[in-house]
Write a protein that holds these residues in place. Structure first.
Motif, PDB file in Angstrom:
ATOM      1  N   GLU A 116       7.059  22.908  -6.907  1.00 29.57           N
ATOM      2  CA  GLU A 116       5.695  22.378  -6.959  1.00 29.57           C
ATOM      3  C   GLU A 116       4.852  22.759  -5.745  1.00 29.57           C
ATOM      4  O   GLU A 116       3.677  23.120  -5.874  1.00 29.57           O
ATOM      5  CB  GLU A 116       5.739  20.859  -7.114  1.00 29.57           C
ATOM      6  N   ALA A 117       5.430  22.712  -4.551  1.00 31.55           N
ATOM      7  CA  ALA A 117       4.643  22.996  -3.348  1.00 31.55           C
ATOM      8  C   ALA A 117       4.173  24.445  -3.337  1.00 31.55           C
ATOM      9  O   ALA A 117       2.994  24.730  -3.083  1.00 31.55           O
ATOM     10  CB  ALA A 117       5.462  22.688  -2.101  1.00 31.55           C
ATOM     11  N   ALA A 118       5.086  25.372  -3.625  1.00 30.85           N
ATOM     12  CA  ALA A 118       4.705  26.788  -3.637  1.00 30.85           C
ATOM     13  C   ALA A 118       3.673  27.066  -4.720  1.00 30.85           C
ATOM     14  O   ALA A 118       2.728  27.845  -4.519  1.00 30.85           O
ATOM     15  CB  ALA A 118       5.948  27.653  -3.849  1.00 30.85           C
ATOM     16  N   ARG A 119       3.847  26.429  -5.872  1.00 31.84           N
ATOM     17  CA  ARG A 119       2.921  26.635  -6.983  1.00 31.84           C
ATOM     18  C   ARG A 119       1.528  26.126  -6.609  1.00 31.84           C
ATOM     19  O   ARG A 119       0.517  26.791  -6.877  1.00 31.84           O
ATOM     20  CB  ARG A 119       3.455  25.919  -8.222  1.00 31.84           C
ATOM     21  N   ALA A 120       1.457  24.967  -5.987  1.00 25.86           N
ATOM     22  CA  ALA A 120       0.162  24.394  -5.609  1.00 25.86           C
ATOM     23  C   ALA A 120      -0.561  25.280  -4.602  1.00 25.86           C
ATOM     24  O   ALA A 120      -1.775  25.492  -4.701  1.00 25.86           O
ATOM     25  CB  ALA A 120       0.360  22.988  -5.041  1.00 25.86           C
ATOM     26  N   GLN A 121       0.180  25.830  -3.640  1.00 23.86           N
ATOM     27  CA  GLN A 121      -0.451  26.713  -2.656  1.00 23.86           C
ATOM     28  C   GLN A 121      -0.955  27.996  -3.315  1.00 23.86           C
ATOM     29  O   GLN A 121      -2.049  28.480  -3.008  1.00 23.86           O
ATOM     30  CB  GLN A 121       0.554  27.045  -1.548  1.00 23.86           C
ATOM     31  N   GLY A 122      -0.160  28.538  -4.216  1.00 25.16           N
ATOM     32  CA  GLY A 122      -0.579  29.743  -4.920  1.00 25.16           C
ATOM     33  C   GLY A 122      -1.793  29.508  -5.791  1.00 25.16           C
ATOM     34  O   GLY A 122      -2.720  30.329  -5.840  1.00 25.16           O
ATOM     35  N   TYR A 123      -1.797  28.388  -6.500  1.00 25.76           N
ATOM     36  CA  TYR A 123      -2.931  28.057  -7.365  1.00 25.76           C
ATOM     37  C   TYR A 123      -4.212  27.893  -6.548  1.00 25.76           C
ATOM     38  O   TYR A 123      -5.307  28.216  -7.018  1.00 25.76           O
ATOM     39  CB  TYR A 123      -2.644  26.775  -8.132  1.00 25.76           C
ATOM     40  N   ALA A 124      -4.087  27.373  -5.326  1.00 25.83           N
ATOM     41  CA  ALA A 124      -5.271  27.176  -4.493  1.00 25.83           C
ATOM     42  C   ALA A 124      -5.913  28.509  -4.133  1.00 25.83           C
ATOM     43  O   ALA A 124      -7.138  28.602  -3.980  1.00 25.83           O
ATOM     44  CB  ALA A 124      -4.901  26.400  -3.230  1.00 25.83           C
ATOM     45  N   GLN A 125      -5.103  29.559  -3.976  1.00 24.25           N
ATOM     46  CA  GLN A 125      -5.640  30.872  -3.621  1.00 24.25           C
ATOM     47  C   GLN A 125      -6.102  31.683  -4.832  1.00 24.25           C
ATOM     48  O   GLN A 125      -6.938  32.571  -4.705  1.00 24.25           O
ATOM     49  CB  GLN A 125      -4.575  31.680  -2.878  1.00 24.25           C
ATOM     50  N   ALA A 126      -5.535  31.383  -5.993  1.00 27.19           N
ATOM     51  CA  ALA A 126      -5.751  32.224  -7.171  1.00 27.19           C
ATOM     52  C   ALA A 126      -7.223  32.445  -7.517  1.00 27.19           C
ATOM     53  O   ALA A 126      -7.624  33.596  -7.781  1.00 27.19           O
ATOM     54  CB  ALA A 126      -5.003  31.649  -8.368  1.00 27.19           C
ATOM     55  N   PRO A 127      -8.072  31.417  -7.553  1.00 23.84           N
ATOM     56  CA  PRO A 127      -9.472  31.667  -7.940  1.00 23.84           C
ATOM     57  C   PRO A 127     -10.176  32.657  -7.022  1.00 23.84           C
ATOM     58  O   PRO A 127     -10.978  33.483  -7.479  1.00 23.84           O
ATOM     59  CB  PRO A 127     -10.123  30.280  -7.866  1.00 23.84           C
ATOM     60  N   HIS A 128      -9.876  32.596  -5.716  1.00 21.60           N
ATOM     61  CA  HIS A 128     -10.524  33.497  -4.764  1.00 21.60           C
ATOM     62  C   HIS A 128     -10.034  34.928  -4.952  1.00 21.60           C
ATOM     63  O   HIS A 128     -10.812  35.878  -4.865  1.00 21.60           O
ATOM     64  CB  HIS A 128     -10.259  33.012  -3.343  1.00 21.60           C
ATOM     65  N   LEU A 129      -8.721  35.085  -5.209  1.00 26.56           N
ATOM     66  CA  LEU A 129      -8.179  36.425  -5.425  1.00 26.56           C
ATOM     67  C   LEU A 129      -8.765  37.046  -6.688  1.00 26.56           C
ATOM     68  O   LEU A 129      -9.073  38.245  -6.732  1.00 26.56           O
ATOM     69  CB  LEU A 129      -6.657  36.352  -5.528  1.00 26.56           C
ATOM     70  N   ILE A 130      -8.928  36.233  -7.720  1.00 21.56           N
ATOM     71  CA  ILE A 130      -9.520  36.723  -8.967  1.00 21.56           C
ATOM     72  C   ILE A 130     -10.976  37.123  -8.747  1.00 21.56           C
ATOM     73  O   ILE A 130     -11.421  38.187  -9.192  1.00 21.56           O
ATOM     74  CB  ILE A 130      -9.398  35.651 -10.063  1.00 21.56           C
ATOM     75  N   ALA A 131     -11.730  36.282  -8.033  1.00 21.95           N
ATOM     76  CA  ALA A 131     -13.141  36.579  -7.782  1.00 21.95           C
ATOM     77  C   ALA A 131     -13.304  37.862  -6.967  1.00 21.95           C
ATOM     78  O   ALA A 131     -14.218  38.657  -7.201  1.00 21.95           O
ATOM     79  CB  ALA A 131     -13.797  35.406  -7.059  1.00 21.95           C
ATOM     80  N   LEU A 132     -12.394  38.080  -6.012  1.00 21.07           N
ATOM     81  CA  LEU A 132     -12.470  39.270  -5.172  1.00 21.07           C
ATOM     82  C   LEU A 132     -12.001  40.530  -5.890  1.00 21.07           C
ATOM     83  O   LEU A 132     -12.559  41.605  -5.718  1.00 21.07           O
ATOM     84  CB  LEU A 132     -11.618  39.072  -3.909  1.00 21.07           C
TER      85      LEU A 132
END
Length: 259
Positions: free
Chosen positions: A220-236
């Motif tokens: 859960e912890a790793a998934r939550a951290q990854g999900y937090a970054q995902a929108p920015h990586l997609i936008a970039l």
């Protein structure tokens, strides 16, 4: 029977079968199906006669090919409020802790990993093929990669998502790397998944659901951290929509390698 899903429950065994039911579109997920999936998972939380669930796709060609390319997904103008139409289609995201076994026949790609990534294990028949076309069409594979990285070795995920449409993981290889727990003859995945779910449904539900929750908590912890970054990586990293459409329209007939 709903518009894009078929849901049946056997009260004797305690097993419900949820079927993605758009075979003419390779069970691609449109906005209506996304809403119905979320509603179905949340509804199953309150059905005490259902103790285990099997998730599958209608037809012989595909479990699901992810987001329907024809789906119109409205987006706010602000880069801080990007909407992912598939982010809430999985059982765990909808707080369902009854075990879910996925039965895969044919193709499972792209956005299908939102569902496979939140299933507890996967049974596939020998026709199954897993791949992620995002990079081929100028899109970042973010949520899909994060979910698959918790089910497959890093190098296997990296190869799959970076190769895009050029390569597919066959059922045998998927079994070797742990993505799939059992491979059946063609057309046999659903029956095998139901057999497994029936065994699980026969165990005390509190113990089963607690175990599902504990397993999910492990990542859960790793998934939550990854999900937090995902929108920015997609936008970039995503190409503009019109350029993605050009790549998709010009794909032609591609040769691909299955391993």
């Amino acid at each position: 029977m709903s518009g894009t899903l078929s849901v049946s429950a056997d009260k004797d065994t305690g097993v419900a079968v949820v079927t993605l039911d758009r075979p003419e579109r390779l069970n691609a997920i449109d906005l209506a199906m996304a809403r119905e999936l979320a509603d179905t998972w949340r509804g199953l939380r309150f059905d005490d006669e259902v103790r285990a669930v099997v998730l599958t796709g209608a037809g012989e060609r595909a479990f699901s090919t992810g987001l329907d390319r024809d789906a119109v997904v409205p987006q706010p103008s602000s880069p801080y409020m990007q909407d992912d139409p598939l982010i809430a289609i999985g059982p765990k995201t909808n707080d369902l802790w009854k075990p879910v076994v996925a039965a895969v026949r044919g193709m499972a790609c792209g956005g299908a990993f939102y569902l496979l990534g939140e299933s507890d294990f996967v049974v596939a028949d020998s026709t199954a093929a897993f791949f992620d076309p995002h990079t081929t069409y100028g899109m970042v594979s973010a949520y899909e990669s994060l979910l698959m990285a918790q089910r497959m070795p890093y190098g296997e995920v990296a190869r799959m998502v970076l190769m895009g449409n050029a390569e597919r993981i066959g059922a045998r290889r998927a079994h070797e790397i742990g993505l799939v727990s059992e491979v059946t003859e063609p057309g046999g995945a659903l029956a095998a998944a139901v057999r497994c779910a029936t065994v699980i449904a026969g165990h005390p539900p509190e113990a089963v659901q607690g175990t599902v929750r504990a397993l999910w908590a492990a990542g859960e912890a790793a998934r939550a951290q990854g999900y937090a970054q995902a929108p920015h990586l997609i936008a970039l990293g995503n190409l503009p929509g019109e350029r993605q459409a050009e790549l998709f329209a010009g794909r032609g007939r591609q040769d691909f390698r299955t391993r």
